[in-house]
Design a protein around this motif. Sequence first.
Motif, PDB file in Angstrom:
ATOM      1  N   ILE A  58      -6.375  -1.963   5.550  1.00  0.00           N
ATOM      2  CA  ILE A  58      -5.822  -0.640   6.245  1.00  0.00           C
ATOM      3  C   ILE A  58      -6.037   0.544   5.387  1.00  0.00           C
ATOM      4  O   ILE A  58      -6.390   1.647   5.892  1.00  0.00           O
ATOM      5  CB  ILE A  58      -4.210  -1.203   6.658  1.00  0.00           C
ATOM      6  CG1 ILE A  58      -4.378  -2.260   7.548  1.00  0.00           C
ATOM      7  CG2 ILE A  58      -3.569   0.093   7.257  1.00  0.00           C
ATOM      8  CD1 ILE A  58      -4.768  -2.132   8.820  1.00  0.00           C
ATOM      9  N   LEU A  59      -5.817   0.257   4.046  1.00  0.00           N
ATOM     10  CA  LEU A  59      -5.776   1.720   3.137  1.00  0.00           C
ATOM     11  C   LEU A  59      -7.307   2.046   3.549  1.00  0.00           C
ATOM     12  O   LEU A  59      -7.648   3.398   3.369  1.00  0.00           O
ATOM     13  CB  LEU A  59      -5.735   0.781   1.840  1.00  0.00           C
ATOM     14  CG  LEU A  59      -5.665   1.999   0.784  1.00  0.00           C
ATOM     15  CD1 LEU A  59      -4.872   3.452   0.750  1.00  0.00           C
ATOM     16  CD2 LEU A  59      -5.335   1.540  -0.656  1.00  0.00           C
ATOM     17  N   ILE A  60      -8.380   1.080   3.279  1.00  0.00           N
ATOM     18  CA  ILE A  60     -10.026   1.714   3.552  1.00  0.00           C
ATOM     19  C   ILE A  60     -10.041   2.292   4.966  1.00  0.00           C
ATOM     20  O   ILE A  60     -10.704   3.542   4.817  1.00  0.00           O
ATOM     21  CB  ILE A  60     -10.615   0.433   3.226  1.00  0.00           C
ATOM     22  CG1 ILE A  60     -10.668  -0.280   1.865  1.00  0.00           C
ATOM     23  CG2 ILE A  60     -12.265   0.818   3.711  1.00  0.00           C
ATOM     24  CD1 ILE A  60     -10.874   0.883   0.645  1.00  0.00           C
ATOM     25  N   GLN A  61      -9.456   1.854   5.905  1.00  0.00           N
ATOM     26  CA  GLN A  61      -9.514   2.481   7.167  1.00  0.00           C
ATOM     27  C   GLN A  61      -9.024   3.801   7.256  1.00  0.00           C
ATOM     28  O   GLN A  61      -9.422   4.990   7.630  1.00  0.00           O
ATOM     29  CB  GLN A  61      -8.852   1.563   8.332  1.00  0.00           C
ATOM     30  CG  GLN A  61      -9.622   0.326   8.561  1.00  0.00           C
ATOM     31  CD  GLN A  61      -8.836  -0.392   9.658  1.00  0.00           C
ATOM     32  OE1 GLN A  61      -7.647  -0.064  10.107  1.00  0.00           O
ATOM     33  NE2 GLN A  61      -9.289  -1.441   9.919  1.00  0.00           N
ATOM     34  N   ALA A  62      -7.594   3.887   6.377  1.00  0.00           N
ATOM     35  CA  ALA A  62      -6.986   5.288   6.338  1.00  0.00           C
ATOM     36  C   ALA A  62      -7.969   6.363   5.479  1.00  0.00           C
ATOM     37  O   ALA A  62      -7.927   7.494   6.052  1.00  0.00           O
ATOM     38  CB  ALA A  62      -5.813   5.018   5.818  1.00  0.00           C
ATOM     39  N   PRO A 108     -15.113   3.161  -2.392  1.00  0.00           N
ATOM     40  CA  PRO A 108     -15.727   2.491  -3.346  1.00  0.00           C
ATOM     41  C   PRO A 108     -16.454   1.516  -2.531  1.00  0.00           C
ATOM     42  O   PRO A 108     -15.888   0.852  -1.564  1.00  0.00           O
ATOM     43  CB  PRO A 108     -14.674   1.869  -4.215  1.00  0.00           C
ATOM     44  CG  PRO A 108     -13.217   2.609  -4.132  1.00  0.00           C
ATOM     45  CD  PRO A 108     -13.332   2.969  -2.682  1.00  0.00           C
ATOM     46  N   THR A 109     -17.807   1.039  -2.831  1.00  0.00           N
ATOM     47  CA  THR A 109     -18.673   0.362  -2.190  1.00  0.00           C
ATOM     48  C   THR A 109     -18.113  -1.164  -2.634  1.00  0.00           C
ATOM     49  O   THR A 109     -18.233  -1.871  -1.641  1.00  0.00           O
ATOM     50  CB  THR A 109     -20.079   0.393  -2.776  1.00  0.00           C
ATOM     51  OG1 THR A 109     -20.037   0.283  -4.293  1.00  0.00           O
ATOM     52  CG2 THR A 109     -20.476   1.624  -2.249  1.00  0.00           C
ATOM     53  N   GLN A 110     -17.455  -1.487  -3.626  1.00  0.00           N
ATOM     54  CA  GLN A 110     -17.158  -2.754  -4.050  1.00  0.00           C
ATOM     55  C   GLN A 110     -15.590  -2.601  -3.798  1.00  0.00           C
ATOM     56  O   GLN A 110     -14.814  -3.349  -4.791  1.00  0.00           O
ATOM     57  CB  GLN A 110     -17.365  -2.917  -5.266  1.00  0.00           C
ATOM     58  CG  GLN A 110     -19.159  -3.442  -5.578  1.00  0.00           C
ATOM     59  CD  GLN A 110     -19.639  -4.219  -4.432  1.00  0.00           C
ATOM     60  OE1 GLN A 110     -19.035  -5.447  -4.405  1.00  0.00           O
ATOM     61  NE2 GLN A 110     -20.714  -3.990  -3.957  1.00  0.00           N
ATOM     62  N   TRP A 111     -14.992  -2.202  -2.909  1.00  0.00           N
ATOM     63  CA  TRP A 111     -13.377  -2.044  -2.771  1.00  0.00           C
ATOM     64  C   TRP A 111     -12.890  -3.707  -2.668  1.00  0.00           C
ATOM     65  O   TRP A 111     -11.546  -3.604  -3.101  1.00  0.00           O
ATOM     66  CB  TRP A 111     -13.027  -0.987  -1.647  1.00  0.00           C
ATOM     67  CG  TRP A 111     -13.283  -1.885  -0.078  1.00  0.00           C
ATOM     68  CD1 TRP A 111     -14.449  -1.398   0.501  1.00  0.00           C
ATOM     69  CD2 TRP A 111     -12.561  -2.621   0.500  1.00  0.00           C
ATOM     70  NE1 TRP A 111     -14.377  -2.010   1.839  1.00  0.00           N
ATOM     71  CE2 TRP A 111     -13.239  -2.823   1.816  1.00  0.00           C
ATOM     72  CE3 TRP A 111     -11.117  -3.388   0.441  1.00  0.00           C
ATOM     73  CZ2 TRP A 111     -12.695  -3.657   2.827  1.00  0.00           C
ATOM     74  CZ3 TRP A 111     -10.961  -4.158   1.262  1.00  0.00           C
ATOM     75  CH2 TRP A 111     -11.517  -4.178   2.537  1.00  0.00           C
ATOM     76  N   ASP A 120     -13.338  -5.723  -4.293  1.00  0.00           N
ATOM     77  CA  ASP A 120     -12.902  -6.491  -5.848  1.00  0.00           C
ATOM     78  C   ASP A 120     -11.758  -5.364  -6.474  1.00  0.00           C
ATOM     79  O   ASP A 120     -11.323  -5.866  -7.449  1.00  0.00           O
ATOM     80  CB  ASP A 120     -14.184  -6.265  -6.788  1.00  0.00           C
ATOM     81  CG  ASP A 120     -15.404  -7.104  -6.051  1.00  0.00           C
ATOM     82  OD1 ASP A 120     -14.971  -8.138  -5.471  1.00  0.00           O
ATOM     83  OD2 ASP A 120     -16.431  -6.886  -6.386  1.00  0.00           O
ATOM     84  N   ALA A 121     -11.579  -4.454  -5.726  1.00  0.00           N
ATOM     85  CA  ALA A 121     -10.233  -3.611  -6.459  1.00  0.00           C
ATOM     86  C   ALA A 121      -8.951  -3.934  -5.977  1.00  0.00           C
ATOM     87  O   ALA A 121      -8.925  -4.565  -4.985  1.00  0.00           O
ATOM     88  CB  ALA A 121     -10.736  -2.016  -6.122  1.00  0.00           C
ATOM     89  N   SER A 122      -8.222  -3.682  -7.046  1.00  0.00           N
ATOM     90  CA  SER A 122      -6.425  -4.136  -6.627  1.00  0.00           C
ATOM     91  C   SER A 122      -5.984  -2.881  -5.894  1.00  0.00           C
ATOM     92  O   SER A 122      -6.784  -1.764  -5.651  1.00  0.00           O
ATOM     93  CB  SER A 122      -5.696  -4.032  -7.623  1.00  0.00           C
ATOM     94  OG  SER A 122      -5.683  -2.827  -8.557  1.00  0.00           O
ATOM     95  N   THR A 123      -5.008  -3.189  -4.982  1.00  0.00           N
ATOM     96  CA  THR A 123      -4.481  -1.974  -4.214  1.00  0.00           C
ATOM     97  C   THR A 123      -4.043  -0.872  -5.122  1.00  0.00           C
ATOM     98  O   THR A 123      -4.422   0.468  -4.585  1.00  0.00           O
ATOM     99  CB  THR A 123      -3.202  -2.695  -3.449  1.00  0.00           C
ATOM    100  OG1 THR A 123      -3.386  -3.630  -2.587  1.00  0.00           O
ATOM    101  CG2 THR A 123      -2.431  -1.327  -2.660  1.00  0.00           C
ATOM    102  N   ASN A 135      -7.694   5.710  -7.235  1.00  0.00           N
ATOM    103  CA  ASN A 135      -8.893   6.481  -6.924  1.00  0.00           C
ATOM    104  C   ASN A 135      -8.750   7.378  -5.764  1.00  0.00           C
ATOM    105  O   ASN A 135      -9.166   8.613  -5.873  1.00  0.00           O
ATOM    106  CB  ASN A 135      -9.817   5.170  -6.560  1.00  0.00           C
ATOM    107  CG  ASN A 135     -11.461   5.741  -6.517  1.00  0.00           C
ATOM    108  OD1 ASN A 135     -11.883   6.510  -7.470  1.00  0.00           O
ATOM    109  ND2 ASN A 135     -11.809   5.681  -5.273  1.00  0.00           N
ATOM    110  N   ALA A 136      -8.001   6.913  -4.889  1.00  0.00           N
ATOM    111  CA  ALA A 136      -7.738   7.568  -3.426  1.00  0.00           C
ATOM    112  C   ALA A 136      -7.085   8.976  -4.035  1.00  0.00           C
ATOM    113  O   ALA A 136      -7.493  10.113  -3.821  1.00  0.00           O
ATOM    114  CB  ALA A 136      -6.965   7.058  -2.676  1.00  0.00           C
ATOM    115  N   VAL A 137      -6.143   9.038  -5.118  1.00  0.00           N
ATOM    116  CA  VAL A 137      -5.268  10.333  -5.427  1.00  0.00           C
ATOM    117  C   VAL A 137      -6.121  11.026  -6.355  1.00  0.00           C
ATOM    118  O   VAL A 137      -6.377  12.540  -6.089  1.00  0.00           O
ATOM    119  CB  VAL A 137      -3.938   9.796  -6.127  1.00  0.00           C
ATOM    120  CG1 VAL A 137      -3.495  10.927  -6.874  1.00  0.00           C
ATOM    121  CG2 VAL A 137      -2.874   9.170  -5.240  1.00  0.00           C
ATOM    122  N   ALA A 138      -6.864  10.305  -7.229  1.00  0.00           N
ATOM    123  CA  ALA A 138      -7.939  11.299  -7.918  1.00  0.00           C
ATOM    124  C   ALA A 138      -8.981  11.908  -7.301  1.00  0.00           C
ATOM    125  O   ALA A 138      -9.440  13.113  -7.783  1.00  0.00           O
ATOM    126  CB  ALA A 138      -8.560  10.328  -9.184  1.00  0.00           C
TER     127      ALA A 138
END
Length: 119
Positions: free
Chosen positions: A67-71, A80-83, A85-88, A94-97
């Motif tokens: 859902i975060l990726i959709q938002a 990120p292409t490998q999202w 593999d990333a933690s929430t 990353n989104a804030v940065a």
Amino acid sequence: MTIFRGDGNRPRADLIEPTVRQISLYQQFGWPAPDYIHLPLALNEEGAKLSKQNHAPALPAGDPRPILIQALRFLGHPVPTQWQDASTADLLHNAVAQWSLATVPETAKINPPFSNALC
């Protein structure tokens, strides 16, 4: 400080009075008034805004990352292409940065992944 509102690209008339009250409070305290930014609305296929008022479904329980990726995509932000593999926490950091108002669409848009059409 900036206040974000999901109202499309222009203020709604029903927000004028509360906005004036908010600005007045800031002035009474001697604080600088915030800037206001109006974000696009997420709409279902029928053009209705996604909200509890319109019976939009709750976010699914479990992993919030899809859902975060959709938002993020809805807001025009890079994903990120490998999202997977990333933690929430890493996705949010990353989104804030990478936040940029320039990438956010200026108008409401239909977004089937957030649809409440089946409700």
